[in-house]
Design a protein around this motif. Structure first.
Motif, PDB file in Angstrom:
ATOM      1  N   LEU A   1       1.123  -1.123  -0.282  1.00 29.64           N
ATOM      2  CA  LEU A   1      -0.040   0.099  -0.084  1.00 29.64           C
ATOM      3  C   LEU A   1       1.133   1.628  -0.185  1.00 29.64           C
ATOM      4  O   LEU A   1       2.163   1.113   1.145  1.00 29.64           O
ATOM      5  CB  LEU A   1      -0.931  -0.061   1.232  1.00 29.64           C
ATOM      6  N   VAL A   2       0.849   1.963  -0.582  1.00 27.22           N
ATOM      7  CA  VAL A   2       1.423   3.732  -0.500  1.00 27.22           C
ATOM      8  C   VAL A   2       0.536   4.644  -1.324  1.00 27.22           C
ATOM      9  O   VAL A   2      -1.094   4.676  -2.166  1.00 27.22           O
ATOM     10  CB  VAL A   2       2.527   3.324  -2.017  1.00 27.22           C
ATOM     11  N   GLN A   3       0.656   5.932  -0.812  1.00 33.16           N
ATOM     12  CA  GLN A   3      -0.435   7.059  -1.397  1.00 33.16           C
ATOM     13  C   GLN A   3       0.286   7.562  -2.657  1.00 33.16           C
ATOM     14  O   GLN A   3       1.216   7.682  -3.135  1.00 33.16           O
ATOM     15  CB  GLN A   3       0.174   7.814   0.119  1.00 33.16           C
ATOM     16  N   ALA A   4      -0.617   8.696  -3.704  1.00 38.94           N
ATOM     17  CA  ALA A   4      -0.156   8.640  -4.380  1.00 38.94           C
ATOM     18  C   ALA A   4       0.113   9.444  -4.512  1.00 38.94           C
ATOM     19  O   ALA A   4       1.184  10.066  -3.443  1.00 38.94           O
ATOM     20  CB  ALA A   4      -1.907   8.877  -4.701  1.00 38.94           C
ATOM     21  N   GLY A   5       1.237   9.369  -6.006  1.00 43.83           N
ATOM     22  CA  GLY A   5       3.249   9.868  -5.478  1.00 43.83           C
ATOM     23  C   GLY A   5       3.990   9.251  -5.080  1.00 43.83           C
ATOM     24  O   GLY A   5       4.966   9.706  -5.672  1.00 43.83           O
ATOM     25  N   GLY A   6       3.744   8.208  -4.455  1.00 42.03           N
ATOM     26  CA  GLY A   6       4.419   7.428  -3.853  1.00 42.03           C
ATOM     27  C   GLY A   6       5.607   6.356  -4.899  1.00 42.03           C
ATOM     28  O   GLY A   6       5.263   6.795  -6.116  1.00 42.03           O
ATOM     29  N   SER A   7       6.519   5.968  -4.726  1.00 45.68           N
ATOM     30  CA  SER A   7       6.945   4.882  -5.556  1.00 45.68           C
ATOM     31  C   SER A   7       7.153   3.207  -4.892  1.00 45.68           C
ATOM     32  O   SER A   7       6.916   2.955  -3.047  1.00 45.68           O
ATOM     33  CB  SER A   7       8.428   5.327  -5.097  1.00 45.68           C
ATOM     34  N   LEU A   8       7.709   2.237  -5.807  1.00 43.62           N
ATOM     35  CA  LEU A   8       8.173   0.460  -5.438  1.00 43.62           C
ATOM     36  C   LEU A   8       8.732   0.545  -6.086  1.00 43.62           C
ATOM     37  O   LEU A   8       8.421   0.295  -6.531  1.00 43.62           O
ATOM     38  CB  LEU A   8       5.777   0.137  -5.182  1.00 43.62           C
ATOM     39  N   ARG A   9       9.343  -0.438  -5.573  1.00 41.88           N
ATOM     40  CA  ARG A   9       9.820  -1.626  -6.453  1.00 41.88           C
ATOM     41  C   ARG A   9       9.631  -2.814  -6.832  1.00 41.88           C
ATOM     42  O   ARG A   9       9.434  -3.536  -5.566  1.00 41.88           O
ATOM     43  CB  ARG A   9      11.236  -1.202  -6.533  1.00 41.88           C
ATOM     44  N   LEU A  10       9.110  -3.335  -7.236  1.00 40.75           N
ATOM     45  CA  LEU A  10       8.696  -5.392  -7.541  1.00 40.75           C
ATOM     46  C   LEU A  10       9.515  -5.634  -7.715  1.00 40.75           C
ATOM     47  O   LEU A  10      10.889  -5.012  -8.897  1.00 40.75           O
ATOM     48  CB  LEU A  10       7.374  -4.523  -8.842  1.00 40.75           C
ATOM     49  N   SER A  11       9.533  -7.145  -7.258  1.00 37.76           N
ATOM     50  CA  SER A  11      10.586  -7.863  -8.203  1.00 37.76           C
ATOM     51  C   SER A  11      10.113  -8.845  -8.121  1.00 37.76           C
ATOM     52  O   SER A  11       9.243  -9.468  -7.961  1.00 37.76           O
ATOM     53  CB  SER A  11      11.812  -8.368  -6.971  1.00 37.76           C
ATOM     54  N   CYS A  12      11.364  -9.559  -9.509  1.00 33.54           N
ATOM     55  CA  CYS A  12      10.931 -11.359 -10.024  1.00 33.54           C
ATOM     56  C   CYS A  12      11.426 -12.641  -9.628  1.00 33.54           C
ATOM     57  O   CYS A  12      12.519 -12.117 -10.399  1.00 33.54           O
ATOM     58  CB  CYS A  12       9.719 -11.232 -10.949  1.00 33.54           C
ATOM     59  N   ALA A  13      11.472 -12.889  -9.016  1.00 32.02           N
ATOM     60  CA  ALA A  13      12.260 -14.456  -9.352  1.00 32.02           C
ATOM     61  C   ALA A  13      12.413 -15.269 -10.245  1.00 32.02           C
ATOM     62  O   ALA A  13      11.297 -15.969  -9.967  1.00 32.02           O
ATOM     63  CB  ALA A  13      12.780 -14.565  -7.422  1.00 32.02           C
ATOM     64  N   ALA A  14      12.935 -15.366 -10.573  1.00 32.36           N
ATOM     65  CA  ALA A  14      13.325 -16.420 -11.669  1.00 32.36           C
ATOM     66  C   ALA A  14      14.059 -17.797 -10.960  1.00 32.36           C
ATOM     67  O   ALA A  14      15.363 -17.586 -11.193  1.00 32.36           O
ATOM     68  CB  ALA A  14      13.870 -16.565 -13.022  1.00 32.36           C
ATOM     69  N   SER A  15      13.662 -19.516 -11.658  1.00 29.69           N
ATOM     70  CA  SER A  15      14.363 -20.575 -11.080  1.00 29.69           C
ATOM     71  C   SER A  15      13.613 -21.059 -12.302  1.00 29.69           C
ATOM     72  O   SER A  15      12.959 -20.897 -12.939  1.00 29.69           O
ATOM     73  CB  SER A  15      13.703 -20.728  -9.898  1.00 29.69           C
ATOM     74  N   GLY A  16      14.777 -22.355 -12.058  1.00 29.76           N
ATOM     75  CA  GLY A  16      14.370 -23.549 -13.095  1.00 29.76           C
ATOM     76  C   GLY A  16      15.223 -23.408 -14.720  1.00 29.76           C
ATOM     77  O   GLY A  16      16.035 -22.767 -14.307  1.00 29.76           O
TER      78      GLY A  16
END
Length: 123
Positions: free
Chosen positions: A11-26
């Motif tokens: 959850l973040v306020q409008a104007g804020g930032s987030l960083r998503l990650s996606c770990a791959a394996s196999g």
């Protein structure tokens, strides 16, 4: 097979930032490109951004250009989505996807998918 696991939502306020990650394996050596999609309640899954795994060539949907940045760390087999200047309309479950093919696909036709991570932007 390639397994994908997303993290970093919240959850973040409008104007804020987030960083998503996606770990791959196999069988990560088979990955030609990866992408981020998102799906808001009652809406279809929407393309957000795409990156080729080797060269790092990128492509974005117009609504996130200049605000979101897709990147990858080949050594860590991890995909990222840096999201800045977030808006309430960015609220959705965000999914990462991978495929052997390099070409951009706006429709959700990628071969492998993660389970998704929720991003909520409060106004």
């Amino acid at each position: 097979q390639v397994q994908l696991v997303e993290s970093g939502g919240g959850l973040v306020q409008a104007g804020g930032s987030l960083r998503l990650s996606c770990a791959a394996s196999g069988r990560t050596f088979s990955i030609g490109a990866m992408a981020w999609f998102r799906q808001a309640p009652g809406k279809e899954r929407e393309f957000v951004a795409h990156i080729t795994w080797s060269r790092g060539s990128t492509y974005y949907v117009d609504s996130v250009k200049g605000r979101f940045t897709i990147s990858r760390d080949n050594a860590k087999n991890t995909l990222y989505l840096q999201m800045n200047s977030l808006k309430p309309e960015d609220t959705a479950v965000y999914y990462c996807a991978a495929d052997r093919l390099l070409r951009v696909r706006i429709s959700p036709e990628y071969e492998y998918w993660g389970q998704g991570t929720q991003v909520t932007v409060a106004s």
